[in-house]
Structure formats: C-alpha cells, structure tokens
Design a protein around this motif. Structure first.
Motif, PDB file in Angstrom:
ATOM      1  N   ASN A 154     -13.993  16.023  22.526  1.00  0.00           N
ATOM      2  CA  ASN A 154     -13.493  15.289  23.694  1.00  0.00           C
ATOM      3  C   ASN A 154     -12.970  13.899  23.316  1.00  0.00           C
ATOM      4  O   ASN A 154     -13.037  12.959  24.121  1.00  0.00           O
ATOM      5  N   ALA A 155     -12.458  13.764  22.092  1.00  0.00           N
ATOM      6  CA  ALA A 155     -11.936  12.472  21.645  1.00  0.00           C
ATOM      7  C   ALA A 155     -10.718  12.055  22.465  1.00  0.00           C
ATOM      8  O   ALA A 155     -10.589  10.891  22.849  1.00  0.00           O
ATOM      9  N   LEU A 156      -9.828  12.996  22.749  1.00  0.00           N
ATOM     10  CA  LEU A 156      -8.620  12.642  23.506  1.00  0.00           C
ATOM     11  C   LEU A 156      -8.927  12.272  24.956  1.00  0.00           C
ATOM     12  O   LEU A 156      -8.391  11.279  25.453  1.00  0.00           O
ATOM     13  N   PRO A 157      -9.787  13.010  25.671  1.00  0.00           N
ATOM     14  CA  PRO A 157     -10.142  12.551  27.021  1.00  0.00           C
ATOM     15  C   PRO A 157     -10.832  11.187  27.015  1.00  0.00           C
ATOM     16  O   PRO A 157     -10.591  10.355  27.891  1.00  0.00           O
ATOM     17  N   ALA A 158     -11.671  10.935  25.998  1.00  0.00           N
ATOM     18  CA  ALA A 158     -12.327   9.626  25.900  1.00  0.00           C
ATOM     19  C   ALA A 158     -11.302   8.531  25.640  1.00  0.00           C
ATOM     20  O   ALA A 158     -11.384   7.434  26.220  1.00  0.00           O
ATOM     21  N   LEU A 159     -10.315   8.820  24.786  1.00  0.00           N
ATOM     22  CA  LEU A 159      -9.247   7.853  24.534  1.00  0.00           C
ATOM     23  C   LEU A 159      -8.435   7.606  25.798  1.00  0.00           C
ATOM     24  O   LEU A 159      -8.040   6.473  26.086  1.00  0.00           O
ATOM     25  N   TYR A 160      -8.213   8.653  26.568  1.00  0.00           N
ATOM     26  CA  TYR A 160      -7.503   8.508  27.843  1.00  0.00           C
ATOM     27  C   TYR A 160      -8.291   7.575  28.777  1.00  0.00           C
ATOM     28  O   TYR A 160      -7.717   6.650  29.358  1.00  0.00           O
ATOM     29  N   GLU A 161      -9.585   7.813  28.908  1.00  0.00           N
ATOM     30  CA  GLU A 161     -10.412   6.970  29.790  1.00  0.00           C
ATOM     31  C   GLU A 161     -10.419   5.522  29.317  1.00  0.00           C
ATOM     32  O   GLU A 161     -10.340   4.595  30.130  1.00  0.00           O
ATOM     33  N   LEU A 162     -10.496   5.309  28.012  1.00  0.00           N
ATOM     34  CA  LEU A 162     -10.453   3.951  27.466  1.00  0.00           C
ATOM     35  C   LEU A 162      -9.128   3.281  27.792  1.00  0.00           C
ATOM     36  O   LEU A 162      -9.083   2.120  28.216  1.00  0.00           O
TER      37      LEU A 162
END
Length: 183
Positions: free
Chosen positions: A134-142
């Motif tokens: 879930n690195a990309l969703p976390a990057l999106y949220e950041l």
C-alpha cells in the motif's frame, strides 16, 4: 491531461532549508572523512620523522618514541572528537531529521529494490509486494495532506501543484489495483 506544475521553492524559507541541508551534508561528509585525514596526517608525520632520523633536517622532529605514540593517539582522538561533533551538529540542524527521516529510509528501500531488480530479482514478486505494501495509496494520502496544509497557509501555487501530483499518484495507485482510493 493537466499541465504539470512545479513546486515553488524560490522563497527565503526554501533557500534557508537548502542552506541547512547543504551544511548538514557538509558536516556529515566531514564526519565521514576526518578519519582519512587523520590517517594522512599521521602518515606524513611518521614519514617526516623517519626521514628526519636519516637526514636530520628538522630538530623539532627529534622526539622520543613514547611521544610519537602519544601524538598519534592524540591525532586519532582529535579526529574522533571532530567526527562526533560534526555528526552531532548535523543531526541538530538537519531540517529533515524530525520531518521525513522515515521517507529517506523508504527511498533507500525503493532504491535497494530497484537494484535487486537490476540484479535479477523476480519482478512479479516485487510488483505484488508493492501492491500489498500500500505504498502508493500512502503516498497519495501524504500528497493530499501536503496539498491541504499548503492551501490552509494560502500558498495556492504549491497547493495546485500538489493537486496535480495527487491526481497522478492516485492514478498510479489505481493502476496497481487500489480502485477505492480517492473517491
């Protein structure tokens, strides 16, 4: 497609941050290489003492063996003190030490994974691991949180650029199977 905007870092706060990062980098380089400098100084001192024993060109180099050992230890101790001070000062003024150190670690992990791929790692396993992490969703949220923070401070150019970035990261996350992101 939207035009890509770049974050504006030409303000004085951006210059100050860059200056602190450069100073931090310089201090860490000093800490990394002061031992090499100490070894070079010790080597030159030993060579000068040996040459002086043969040629006797400088009476100041006529020192006892015990004093020579003491000078070598003092040089090495001074190098360790300078390295410790340099690392401490770098950690103290590092603008990224409290905000984003974990991001530097994540970047290192990504770079290591790229190197693994280059060296023949299974690309399916890495793709599945990237999806599961879930690195990309976390990057999106950041990115969304950063955009919101800039917008709240009235920095609309940066907020607009981060909106574009968030859209691109959301698209990347969705292409990796995270269809529920950014609804």
């Amino acid at each position: 497609m939207t035009e890509i905007q770049h974050l504006n870092s030409t303000d004085s706060r951006g210059r100050a941050l860059r200056a602190r990062r450069h100073i931090t980098h310089g201090l860490r380089l000093l800490g990394d290489h002061i031992g090499n400098l100490a070894i070079a100084v010790i080597g030159v001192g030993v060579a000068a003492r040996i040459t002086n024993d043969i040629v006797e060109f400088a009476p100041v180099l006529n020192i006892a063996d015990g004093m020579a050992v003491l000078l070598i230890l003092a040089t090495w101790g001074a190098a360790l003190l300078v390295a410790g001070f340099a690392y401490y000062a770098a950690d103290l003024i590092d603008p990224d030490s409290r905000d984003g150190d974990d991001l530097w670690d994540a970047t290192t992990a990504f770079k290591d994974t790229v190197e693994d791929l280059t060296n023949g790692a299974n690309y399916d396993d890495i793709r599945l691991a990237l999806q599961a992490s879930n690195a990309l969703p976390a990057l999106y949220e950041l990115t969304v949180q950063l955009r919101t923070a800039y917008a709240q401070d009235g920095e609309m150019d940066e907020a607009a650029a981060l909106s574009d970035t968030a859209a691109l990261v959301r698209a990347a996350a969705q292409s990796f199977g995270h269809r529920d992101i950014g609804q």
